[in-house]
Design an enzyme around this catalytic site. Sequence first.
Site, PDB file in Angstrom:
ATOM      1  CE  LYS A  95     122.875  84.166   0.034  1.00  0.00           C
ATOM      2  NZ  LYS A  95     122.033  83.122  -0.656  1.00  0.00           N
ATOM      3  CG  ASP A 122     121.675  86.751  -2.844  1.00  0.00           C
ATOM      4  OD1 ASP A 122     120.456  86.890  -2.657  1.00  0.00           O
ATOM      5  OD2 ASP A 122     122.221  85.657  -3.023  1.00  0.00           O
TER       6      ASP A 122
END
Length: 328
Positions: free
Chosen positions: A37, A176
Amino acid sequence: MCPPASTGGSPSQSGAGSQADKPAPTEPAAARLARAKLNYALHVTGRRADGYHMLQSLVAFAEFGDTLSAVTGAPGLSLALEGPFASALSPQAPDASTGDNLVLRAVRALAENLGGGPPSLAFTLDKRLPVASGIGGGSADAAAALHLAFAAMTGRPAGAGDMARLEKIAERLGADVPMCLASKPALVSGTGTEVASLPRFPGHAVLLANPGLPVATPDVFARLACRENPPLSPLGESDLASFDALIAWLEGSRNDLEAPALTVAPQIAEVLAALRSAPGARLARMSGSGATCFALFAGIEEAEREARRLAARHPAWWVQAAPVAAVG
């Protein structure tokens, strides 16, 4: 991504549980890529009364990451670690029954949600992303575990109607994790769990570099000088029409955690300088709370060329080039 001020963060993979010996496979393994990410922009816009930071972020996902595989029909629930960063997660290889690793915690949380006990699955995590590096490795692993375990426990992959269930579980695992469930470009807001996928995104390439040290998110937030910063500029369709348009929009954004991270790990400055001077790099920035930084390139050939050059000059750094897939 945004820890409470009192505890400094959501659970991570440090102190992970694992089993050194994998059970013999009884069924073909299913596997899922846990993509890195990247926070292309990260604005910290405030902090709630409970200590959680409010943020806005544009996130994208590289076509590179950890690989999580699962074999059904195992004697019980287990996790084995392999790959270049396996030892950073579990140097003492504690018993997997502790559930400390986010992969195991995700599976147990899903089993509880589905109303059953832990499934008989043997997981293997090929850990190729550095730990505590600002690119969501542990969160991506947990998201991959939710997908694999859901398919194993229900006999089908998670569809659009199942995502709300998985997202609620993901929110409990870490800020996240929800964005990693889809692993697609998105605008993220709130405490990091409000995820709006982007219907369009230009393809390009990214060069990742980490100086070889973990950075604790709580330490970075503790050194954040200002917690109420300007929000992101509106992101319109025209800003995503091409790679050049995306770069132009990103040049008006920032990562508010970059300055405090530099006080925690001054080595980040050298990484940023190297990436910004790379021929063909259009923009270089730190991701998340660091220490991984990235540079954006129009094509993968340029990024791979600079990855080879950077790795030769800095053999102690972790360096990786990867595509970022187009959407729409």
